[in-house]
Structure formats: C-alpha cells, structure tokens
Enzyme design. Structure first.
Site, PDB file in Angstrom:
ATOM      1  N   SER A 145      41.947  45.225  39.707  1.00  0.00           N
ATOM      2  CA  SER A 145      42.808  44.826  38.748  1.00  0.00           C
ATOM      3  C   SER A 145      41.794  45.876  37.220  1.00  0.00           C
ATOM      4  O   SER A 145      40.801  46.324  37.814  1.00  0.00           O
ATOM      5  CB  SER A 145      41.912  43.593  38.476  1.00  0.00           C
ATOM      6  OG  SER A 145      42.515  43.149  36.608  1.00  0.00           O
ATOM      7  N   TYR A 158      35.743  37.279  37.736  1.00  0.00           N
ATOM      8  CA  TYR A 158      36.981  37.497  38.104  1.00  0.00           C
ATOM      9  C   TYR A 158      36.715  38.988  38.164  1.00  0.00           C
ATOM     10  O   TYR A 158      37.405  39.809  39.079  1.00  0.00           O
ATOM     11  CB  TYR A 158      37.884  37.204  37.597  1.00  0.00           C
ATOM     12  CG  TYR A 158      39.534  37.708  37.755  1.00  0.00           C
ATOM     13  CD1 TYR A 158      40.348  37.348  38.899  1.00  0.00           C
ATOM     14  CD2 TYR A 158      39.722  38.663  37.044  1.00  0.00           C
ATOM     15  CE1 TYR A 158      40.655  38.324  39.237  1.00  0.00           C
ATOM     16  CE2 TYR A 158      40.945  39.211  37.198  1.00  0.00           C
ATOM     17  CZ  TYR A 158      41.635  39.428  38.291  1.00  0.00           C
ATOM     18  OH  TYR A 158      43.150  40.479  38.427  1.00  0.00           O
TER      19      TYR A 158
END
Length: 260
Positions: A145, A158
């Site tokens: 990501s 995250y």
C-alpha cells in the site's frame, strides 16, 4: 512468463482486489486458487466467474495468519494441479484509527494486523517455496500500500505492517532468485466497498472527489486497475524483482498524500 495453463494462488480473493486479480488471471487462461477466511459465498461466486472463462478453480478456506493453514493451502493446490507458478499475497486487514489518536491503538491491534499483513505473506511464501522453485520462472506479488511508503493510511498500525511487508519483499527477492521473482504492488486510494465501509460514505466520497480533482491523472485506482498492474508484472516482469510499484494516479506527486 506465460500465464496460460499456469497455476496461481490468490489469497483473500473472495472480494475486492483479490477477486479482480483472480478474474484477470482466469481471462489469461491461468488456473486459480480462490482463498477466503470467512466469505465462503463470495469465494464461490468468484470461482463460478473464473470457471466460466474456461479454467480450473480450487476454492480453499485458510487464514494466512495460521502457518498450518498456509501449508494446507499450498498442499491442496499442488495436489489438485501438480504445480504452482504464481503466489499473490493479497489477504489483508486493518483497523481504522486516526493517526493522531495514539490512544486508539494497543499492542493487540498491531499484533493482529501484522499477523495477516506481514507474517501471513511470509508464511505463505515459505510454504510455497519448494513448489515455486520447481518452475523455471515463478512470481510472488505482495499487495502492499502507499501507506507503507508514506506512513499514511487507515491507521499507524496498518501503515507499519505494510512498511514491514515492503522490507520483506526485498529480503525474499534476494534469497528466492533466480527461479522466483518477488515484487510488491502499492495501491493508493482504491475505489470500492472496503474503503467506503471503513471510512464512512461521506468521508469516502470527499476523499475520492479530492483525489480525482488533484491527482495528475484525475482518477484513483479500482480493484480492476490494480489487477491489470499485477498482470503486467507477471507477463512482462521476468527481469524485475524486489521492486514496489505505486498505483495511485500520480496522487503522490502532490505535496499532500491522501490518506487511505
């Protein structure tokens, strides 16, 4: 590599990006393993779509945070197809928590996210190593990501887990050559139900509109566009390993990177 008659495992492929990757692989004639941890109905719906494209499909439940499940997933794949050419480590999870809210996360939150987002890809790659090395050309693609590159995203935990995944990608690329290429794909804002549910409809819409207005390409990623990037790495990336490819319509070129 040639994808026709190859075999690919796509973890977390009952919906979203994983489902789009599975369909894109099937369109190329690649046999696919659809993996899920909870969404059995979604996985079987994706399997039906892939089978309609003329390929063979295996649906296998497995939690990538559990090493025994990872090994069983690979063993079932080899038992069914006799080979494994591609591993897409797509399964992931998050907890939405504003970055400035340090009190909103605890130790267990980090452990839960790392178990799926970082340890899961390691365990899956380790379980698949022998089968992948048995092929002259094999690929592992880790779904990372922009969060791991820029320290943004749905939560600090995250972002940290995806940053660790990028480092893992480099380490695995170094040790698994020359048979296995290991790369990462780093989406930015991805349109779809997952982010809309996590952010809330109003915030999701605002970020989507802002990103479309300011990104050089005036658009953001979708599961399908991410899947096309994955195909590009598989078909044309035989001399590429240890790399991280950002897919965000150029939004990172602006001074402010949109949060996921």
């Amino acid at each position: 590599m040639k994808l026709k008659d190859a075999v690919a495992i796509v973890t977390g492929s009952s919906s979203g990006i994983g489902a789009a990757i599975a369909r894109a692989l099937a369109e190329q004639g690649c046999h696919v393993v659809i993996n899920y941890s909870r969404n059995d109905a979604g996985a079987r719906a994706v399997a039906t779509e892939c089978e309609a494209l003329g390929v063979r499909v295996l649906v296998q439940k497995a939690n990538v945070a559990e090493d025994d499940d990872c090994r069983a997933l690979v063993e079932a794949t080899v038992a069914r197809f006799g080979r494994l050419d591609v591993l897409i480590n797509n399964a992931g999870t998050t907890q939405f928590c504003a970055h400035e809210n340090l009190a909103g996360l605890d130790k267990q939150d980090f452990l839960d996210l790392y178990a799926v987002n970082t340890i899961g890809p390691f365990q899956m790659t380790r379980a698949a190593e022998a089968a992948l090395r048995a092929q002259p050309i094999a690929h592992v693609i880790n779904m990372a990501s922009i969060a791991g590159l820029a320290g943004v995203g749905s939560s600090i935990a995250y972002a940290a887990s995806k940053g660790a995944l990028l480092t893992l990608t480099k380490s695995l690329a170094r040790v698994l050559g020359p048979q296995v290429r290991v790369n990462a794909v780093c989406p930015g804002f991805v349109q779809g139900e997952w982010l809309e549910k996590g952010l809330g409809k109003e915030r999701y819409g605002k970020i989507l509109d802002q990103t479309r207005a300011t990104a050089p390409l005036n658009d953001t990623a979708t599961p399908e566009t991410v899947a096309q990037i994955v195909l590009g790495l598989l078909i044309g990336g035989d001399l590429t390993t240890g790399e991280s490819l950002l897919v965000d319509g150029g939004a990172h070129l602006n001074s402010g990177v949109p949060r996921r």
